[in-house]
Write a protein that holds these residues in place. Structure first.
Motif, PDB file in Angstrom:
ATOM      1  N   GLU A 148       0.861  -1.342   0.146  1.00  0.00           N
ATOM      2  CA  GLU A 148       0.143  -0.428  -0.056  1.00  0.00           C
ATOM      3  C   GLU A 148       0.720   1.004   0.453  1.00  0.00           C
ATOM      4  OE1 GLU A 148      -4.128   1.163   2.414  1.00  0.00           O
ATOM      5  OE2 GLU A 148      -1.611   1.434   3.290  1.00  0.00           O
ATOM      6  N   LEU A 176      -4.716   6.078  -1.784  1.00  0.00           N
ATOM      7  CA  LEU A 176      -5.210   5.153  -0.836  1.00  0.00           C
ATOM      8  C   LEU A 176      -6.356   4.631  -1.132  1.00  0.00           C
ATOM      9  CD1 LEU A 176      -3.339   6.220   1.689  1.00  0.00           C
ATOM     10  CD2 LEU A 176      -2.292   4.400   0.874  1.00  0.00           C
ATOM     11  N   PHE A 196      -5.462   2.299  -4.782  1.00  0.00           N
ATOM     12  CA  PHE A 196      -5.300   1.075  -4.696  1.00  0.00           C
ATOM     13  C   PHE A 196      -6.083   0.366  -4.079  1.00  0.00           C
ATOM     14  CE2 PHE A 196      -3.724  -1.221  -0.742  1.00  0.00           C
ATOM     15  CZ  PHE A 196      -3.029  -2.165  -1.528  1.00  0.00           C
ATOM     16  N   ASP A 197      -7.238   0.523  -2.247  1.00  0.00           N
ATOM     17  CA  ASP A 197      -8.282   0.095  -2.105  1.00  0.00           C
ATOM     18  C   ASP A 197      -8.785  -1.190  -2.889  1.00  0.00           C
ATOM     19  OD1 ASP A 197      -7.253   0.184   0.839  1.00  0.00           O
ATOM     20  OD2 ASP A 197      -8.686   2.529   1.442  1.00  0.00           O
TER      21      ASP A 197
END
Length: 100
Positions: A46, A68, A71-72
């Motif tokens: 991450e 982020l 990424f999730d």
């Protein structure tokens, strides 16, 4: 490399980004790569992803909060292992000396 909401993103790494990731995560990237045979922890993947993500057009760095979120979303769609592979492959391309 990644397409989210009609925007293409790629990963780009350099020495400063790797140093920052090591400082913020408290680990040696080379040690993590060798100790775990290339499988990194969720947190390290991450952090690397967020630090290396740029918009393909113009190579504009993506702000951390947005990176982020991307990424999730990608973890849910593609799985963590596929993102691990993408990060490692790009590290090898951009920072080959880490693997010699």
């Amino acid at each position: 490399m990644f397409e989210v909401n009609d925007t293409n993103y790629i990963l780009r790494f350099n020495k400063q980004k790797v140093k920052t990731v090591e400082l913020t995560s408290g680990i040696s990237l080379v040690a993590a790569l060798t100790a775990n045979k290339g499988i990194l922890s969720y947190q390290v993947i991450e952090t690397l992803f967020a630090s290396g993500l740029v918009e393909e057009k113009g190579l504009v760095p993506v702000k951390q909060k947005e990176a982020l979120e991307i990424f999730d979303k990608l973890v849910e769609e593609q799985g963590l292992i596929s993102l691990n592979v993408a990060v490692i492959e790009k590290l090898q391309e951009d920072m080959g000396f880490l693997f010699r």
